[in-house]
Scaffold this motif. Structure first.
Motif, PDB file in Angstrom:
ATOM      1  N   VAL A   1      45.580  52.822  52.484  1.00  0.00           N
ATOM      2  CA  VAL A   1      46.025  51.772  51.611  1.00  0.00           C
ATOM      3  C   VAL A   1      45.113  50.555  52.106  1.00  0.00           C
ATOM      4  CG1 VAL A   1      47.839  50.073  51.065  1.00  0.00           C
ATOM      5  CG2 VAL A   1      48.115  52.729  51.308  1.00  0.00           C
ATOM      6  N   LEU A   2      44.405  49.876  51.199  1.00  0.00           N
ATOM      7  CA  LEU A   2      43.467  48.602  51.587  1.00  0.00           C
ATOM      8  C   LEU A   2      44.137  47.542  50.922  1.00  0.00           C
ATOM      9  CD1 LEU A   2      39.884  50.236  50.880  1.00  0.00           C
ATOM     10  CD2 LEU A   2      41.131  50.269  52.985  1.00  0.00           C
ATOM     11  N   HIS A   3      44.086  46.372  51.757  1.00  0.00           N
ATOM     12  CA  HIS A   3      44.598  45.273  51.254  1.00  0.00           C
ATOM     13  C   HIS A   3      43.592  44.103  51.109  1.00  0.00           C
ATOM     14  CE1 HIS A   3      47.474  47.281  54.220  1.00  0.00           C
ATOM     15  NE2 HIS A   3      48.417  46.610  53.649  1.00  0.00           N
ATOM     16  N   TYR A   4      43.840  43.464  49.765  1.00  0.00           N
ATOM     17  CA  TYR A   4      42.891  42.591  49.300  1.00  0.00           C
ATOM     18  C   TYR A   4      43.630  40.906  49.045  1.00  0.00           C
ATOM     19  CZ  TYR A   4      40.356  46.607  48.197  1.00  0.00           C
ATOM     20  OH  TYR A   4      39.480  47.875  48.143  1.00  0.00           O
ATOM     21  N   LEU A   5      42.878  40.007  49.343  1.00  0.00           N
ATOM     22  CA  LEU A   5      43.374  38.768  48.959  1.00  0.00           C
ATOM     23  C   LEU A   5      43.278  38.620  47.350  1.00  0.00           C
ATOM     24  CD1 LEU A   5      43.747  35.856  50.407  1.00  0.00           C
ATOM     25  CD2 LEU A   5      41.578  35.510  50.172  1.00  0.00           C
ATOM     26  N   ASN A   6      44.220  37.906  47.072  1.00  0.00           N
ATOM     27  CA  ASN A   6      44.435  37.699  45.433  1.00  0.00           C
ATOM     28  C   ASN A   6      44.464  36.370  45.149  1.00  0.00           C
ATOM     29  OD1 ASN A   6      44.957  38.220  42.636  1.00  0.00           O
ATOM     30  ND2 ASN A   6      46.977  37.983  42.964  1.00  0.00           N
ATOM     31  N   ALA A   7      43.526  35.629  44.413  1.00  0.00           N
ATOM     32  CA  ALA A   7      43.283  34.378  44.228  1.00  0.00           C
ATOM     33  C   ALA A   7      44.297  33.643  43.448  1.00  0.00           C
ATOM     34  CB  ALA A   7      41.751  34.077  43.977  1.00  0.00           C
ATOM     35  N   GLU A   8      44.839  34.398  42.485  1.00  0.00           N
ATOM     36  CA  GLU A   8      45.332  33.909  41.180  1.00  0.00           C
ATOM     37  C   GLU A   8      46.622  32.911  41.551  1.00  0.00           C
ATOM     38  OE1 GLU A   8      48.298  33.570  37.759  1.00  0.00           O
ATOM     39  OE2 GLU A   8      48.758  34.635  39.857  1.00  0.00           O
ATOM     40  N   PRO A   9      47.728  33.438  42.491  1.00  0.00           N
ATOM     41  CA  PRO A   9      48.776  32.584  42.669  1.00  0.00           C
ATOM     42  C   PRO A   9      48.342  31.090  43.500  1.00  0.00           C
ATOM     43  CG  PRO A   9      48.739  34.424  44.067  1.00  0.00           C
ATOM     44  CD  PRO A   9      47.778  34.591  43.046  1.00  0.00           C
ATOM     45  N   VAL A  10      47.307  31.411  44.495  1.00  0.00           N
ATOM     46  CA  VAL A  10      46.686  30.162  45.116  1.00  0.00           C
ATOM     47  C   VAL A  10      46.068  29.223  44.086  1.00  0.00           C
ATOM     48  CG1 VAL A  10      45.215  29.316  46.858  1.00  0.00           C
ATOM     49  CG2 VAL A  10      46.591  31.486  47.194  1.00  0.00           C
ATOM     50  N   ASN A  11      45.254  29.774  43.158  1.00  0.00           N
ATOM     51  CA  ASN A  11      44.755  29.053  42.219  1.00  0.00           C
ATOM     52  C   ASN A  11      45.585  28.246  41.227  1.00  0.00           C
ATOM     53  OD1 ASN A  11      41.870  29.770  42.975  1.00  0.00           O
ATOM     54  ND2 ASN A  11      41.837  31.347  41.511  1.00  0.00           N
ATOM     55  N   ALA A  12      46.561  28.767  40.944  1.00  0.00           N
ATOM     56  CA  ALA A  12      47.782  28.285  40.044  1.00  0.00           C
ATOM     57  C   ALA A  12      48.268  27.270  40.694  1.00  0.00           C
ATOM     58  CB  ALA A  12      48.963  29.276  39.712  1.00  0.00           C
TER      59      ALA A  12
ATOM     60  N   GLU B   1      31.100  36.880  53.194  1.00  0.00           N
ATOM     61  CA  GLU B   1      30.616  37.848  52.110  1.00  0.00           C
ATOM     62  C   GLU B   1      31.537  38.821  51.762  1.00  0.00           C
ATOM     63  OE1 GLU B   1      26.838  39.506  52.788  1.00  0.00           O
ATOM     64  OE2 GLU B   1      25.740  37.767  52.544  1.00  0.00           O
ATOM     65  N   SER B   2      31.854  39.101  50.537  1.00  0.00           N
ATOM     66  CA  SER B   2      32.783  40.181  50.161  1.00  0.00           C
ATOM     67  C   SER B   2      32.188  41.012  49.286  1.00  0.00           C
ATOM     68  CB  SER B   2      34.162  39.762  49.688  1.00  0.00           C
ATOM     69  OG  SER B   2      34.954  40.620  49.175  1.00  0.00           O
ATOM     70  N   SER B   3      32.374  42.554  49.447  1.00  0.00           N
ATOM     71  CA  SER B   3      31.754  43.447  48.385  1.00  0.00           C
ATOM     72  C   SER B   3      33.030  43.642  47.086  1.00  0.00           C
ATOM     73  CB  SER B   3      31.603  44.689  48.864  1.00  0.00           C
ATOM     74  OG  SER B   3      32.481  45.317  49.637  1.00  0.00           O
ATOM     75  N   ASP B   4      34.015  43.182  47.381  1.00  0.00           N
ATOM     76  CA  ASP B   4      34.994  43.359  46.394  1.00  0.00           C
ATOM     77  C   ASP B   4      35.643  42.146  45.848  1.00  0.00           C
ATOM     78  OD1 ASP B   4      34.770  46.053  47.110  1.00  0.00           O
ATOM     79  OD2 ASP B   4      36.427  46.178  48.323  1.00  0.00           O
ATOM     80  N   PHE B   5      35.989  41.952  44.607  1.00  0.00           N
ATOM     81  CA  PHE B   5      36.606  40.853  43.878  1.00  0.00           C
ATOM     82  C   PHE B   5      38.189  41.678  43.417  1.00  0.00           C
ATOM     83  CE2 PHE B   5      38.133  38.364  40.279  1.00  0.00           C
ATOM     84  CZ  PHE B   5      38.388  37.212  40.864  1.00  0.00           C
ATOM     85  N   VAL B   6      39.128  41.006  43.747  1.00  0.00           N
ATOM     86  CA  VAL B   6      40.451  41.531  43.450  1.00  0.00           C
ATOM     87  C   VAL B   6      41.197  40.347  42.828  1.00  0.00           C
ATOM     88  CG1 VAL B   6      42.730  42.332  44.182  1.00  0.00           C
ATOM     89  CG2 VAL B   6      40.724  43.126  45.267  1.00  0.00           C
ATOM     90  N   TYR B   7      42.149  40.613  41.421  1.00  0.00           N
ATOM     91  CA  TYR B   7      42.830  39.646  40.764  1.00  0.00           C
ATOM     92  C   TYR B   7      43.743  40.543  40.245  1.00  0.00           C
ATOM     93  CZ  TYR B   7      43.521  35.217  38.051  1.00  0.00           C
ATOM     94  OH  TYR B   7      43.933  34.073  37.636  1.00  0.00           O
ATOM     95  N   VAL B   8      45.162  39.696  40.348  1.00  0.00           N
ATOM     96  CA  VAL B   8      46.443  40.241  40.009  1.00  0.00           C
ATOM     97  C   VAL B   8      47.012  39.194  39.004  1.00  0.00           C
ATOM     98  CG1 VAL B   8      48.539  41.467  40.630  1.00  0.00           C
ATOM     99  CG2 VAL B   8      46.583  41.763  42.121  1.00  0.00           C
TER     100      VAL B   8
ATOM    101  N   LEU C   1      43.224  43.947  38.824  1.00  0.00           N
ATOM    102  CA  LEU C   1      41.727  44.184  38.617  1.00  0.00           C
ATOM    103  C   LEU C   1      40.934  44.368  40.033  1.00  0.00           C
ATOM    104  CD1 LEU C   1      39.014  44.241  37.199  1.00  0.00           C
ATOM    105  CD2 LEU C   1      38.807  41.698  37.625  1.00  0.00           C
ATOM    106  N   LEU C   2      40.196  45.178  40.253  1.00  0.00           N
ATOM    107  CA  LEU C   2      39.426  45.370  41.241  1.00  0.00           C
ATOM    108  C   LEU C   2      37.996  45.746  41.021  1.00  0.00           C
ATOM    109  CD1 LEU C   2      38.901  45.915  44.723  1.00  0.00           C
ATOM    110  CD2 LEU C   2      39.665  48.292  44.275  1.00  0.00           C
ATOM    111  N   HIS C   3      37.064  44.778  41.232  1.00  0.00           N
ATOM    112  CA  HIS C   3      35.639  44.980  41.040  1.00  0.00           C
ATOM    113  C   HIS C   3      34.830  45.022  42.175  1.00  0.00           C
ATOM    114  CE1 HIS C   3      32.641  43.832  37.879  1.00  0.00           C
ATOM    115  NE2 HIS C   3      31.791  44.308  38.827  1.00  0.00           N
ATOM    116  N   THR C   4      34.236  46.325  42.501  1.00  0.00           N
ATOM    117  CA  THR C   4      33.548  46.477  43.732  1.00  0.00           C
ATOM    118  C   THR C   4      32.184  46.620  43.695  1.00  0.00           C
ATOM    119  OG1 THR C   4      34.060  49.116  43.332  1.00  0.00           O
ATOM    120  CG2 THR C   4      35.923  47.864  44.361  1.00  0.00           C
ATOM    121  N   GLY C   5      31.700  46.500  44.554  1.00  0.00           N
ATOM    122  CA  GLY C   5      30.250  46.551  44.891  1.00  0.00           C
ATOM    123  C   GLY C   5      29.583  46.818  46.227  1.00  0.00           C
TER     124      GLY C   5
END
Length: 263
Positions: free
Chosen positions: A65-76, A107-114, A226-230
């Motif tokens: 199980v991987l953990h990702y920072l989600n920007a949506e609530p902080v942006n709000a 640098e991050s290879s992943d972008f996460v948004y919830v 949403l998980l956008h990976t590269g």
């Protein structure tokens, strides 16, 4: 929700966990525990608070199980509060402080948004896959049957983008959808203002992947992740992370109010 986010950010250990995810997104519990000097159970409790406040989200890859920072609530919160206090200047000073202290940008290879949408999973699925919806909030139409392995043709403002590597990777209706990102064709690059040097770099990079996960919540709400990976340092991921928040906010607006956001 603001109160939950403020409470989550109030603890120095939780802030340290967020800092570590900002440096490298997509870490396991074992990786986040390393160097903290805390029991695994204690770190799990802190992560549960962050997940509860929606500033961290999780995704399963195999057994991990991987953990990702989600920007949506902080942006709000930033949109609500920092506009009163000259947000642009605050961002510039924060960026200068980080550059001076760290010497580089993470640098991050992943972008996460919830985000949470007041609509059922079936309708959210339709909004992601059907031209009737996508052309309203995204300006994009897909031609595909949304079956695993099927090709996807993107249509954007009269430009069609087809490529053998543009395919559906996963498709579980109303639950999960994953596909490879579209080709950066010369026509598309010219339409959106990408110069030839940048396009050449993007074309040489491996394909990235966009994955949507839909989870029903109480009260007729759907949690859309949403998980956008590269690969690390992916230019495509760096570019799409600027556009995804507006696109998904427009999707949410369309489903909840009947009107997308102005592009």
């Amino acid at each position: 929700m603001d109160d939950e986010v403020f409470r989550a950010l109030a603890d120095p250990t939780r802030r340290a966990l967020l800092d570590r995810l900002a440096e490298r997104n997509g870490q396991s519990l074992k990786e986040l525990c390393a160097g903290l000097g805390m029991a695994r159970q204690s770190v799990s409790k802190h992560l549960a608070v962050l997940v509860g406040a929606n500033v961290v989200t999780t995704a399963r890859r195999g057994r991990e199980v991987l953990h990702y920072l989600n920007a949506e609530p902080v942006n709000a919160i930033a949109d609500r509060w920092m506009s009163k206090y000259d947000r642009g200047r605050a961002q510039a000073l924060a960026g200068l402080k980080q550059a001076l202290e760290d010497g580089n940008m993470p640098e991050s290879s992943d972008f996460v948004y919830v985000t949470f949408i007041r609509s059922g999973p079936e309708r959210v699925w339709r909004a992601i896959t059907e031209p009737e919806f996508t052309k309203q909030y995204w300006g994009v139409e897909f031609r595909t049957d949304w079956r695993k392995g099927s090709p996807i043709v993107w249509s954007f403002q009269g430009i069609e983008m087809a490529d053998p590597e543009q395919v559906v990777l996963e498709a579980e209706p109303y639950t999960r959808l994953s596909f490879t990102w579209h080709a950066i064709t010369p026509e598309f690059a010219a339409k959106v203002g990408i110069d030839e040097e940048t396009r050449d770099r993007l074309v040489r990079e491996p394909r990235t992947t966009a994955t949507f996960t839909l989870e029903p919540q109480e009260g007729g709400v759907t949690k859309l992740s949403l998980l956008h990976t590269g690969r690390p340092g992916s230019s495509i991921v760096e570019m799409v992370e600027q556009g995804w928040p507006q696109t998904l906010a427009s999707l949410k607006s369309l489903l909840e109010t009947g009107s997308p956001l102005e592009q």
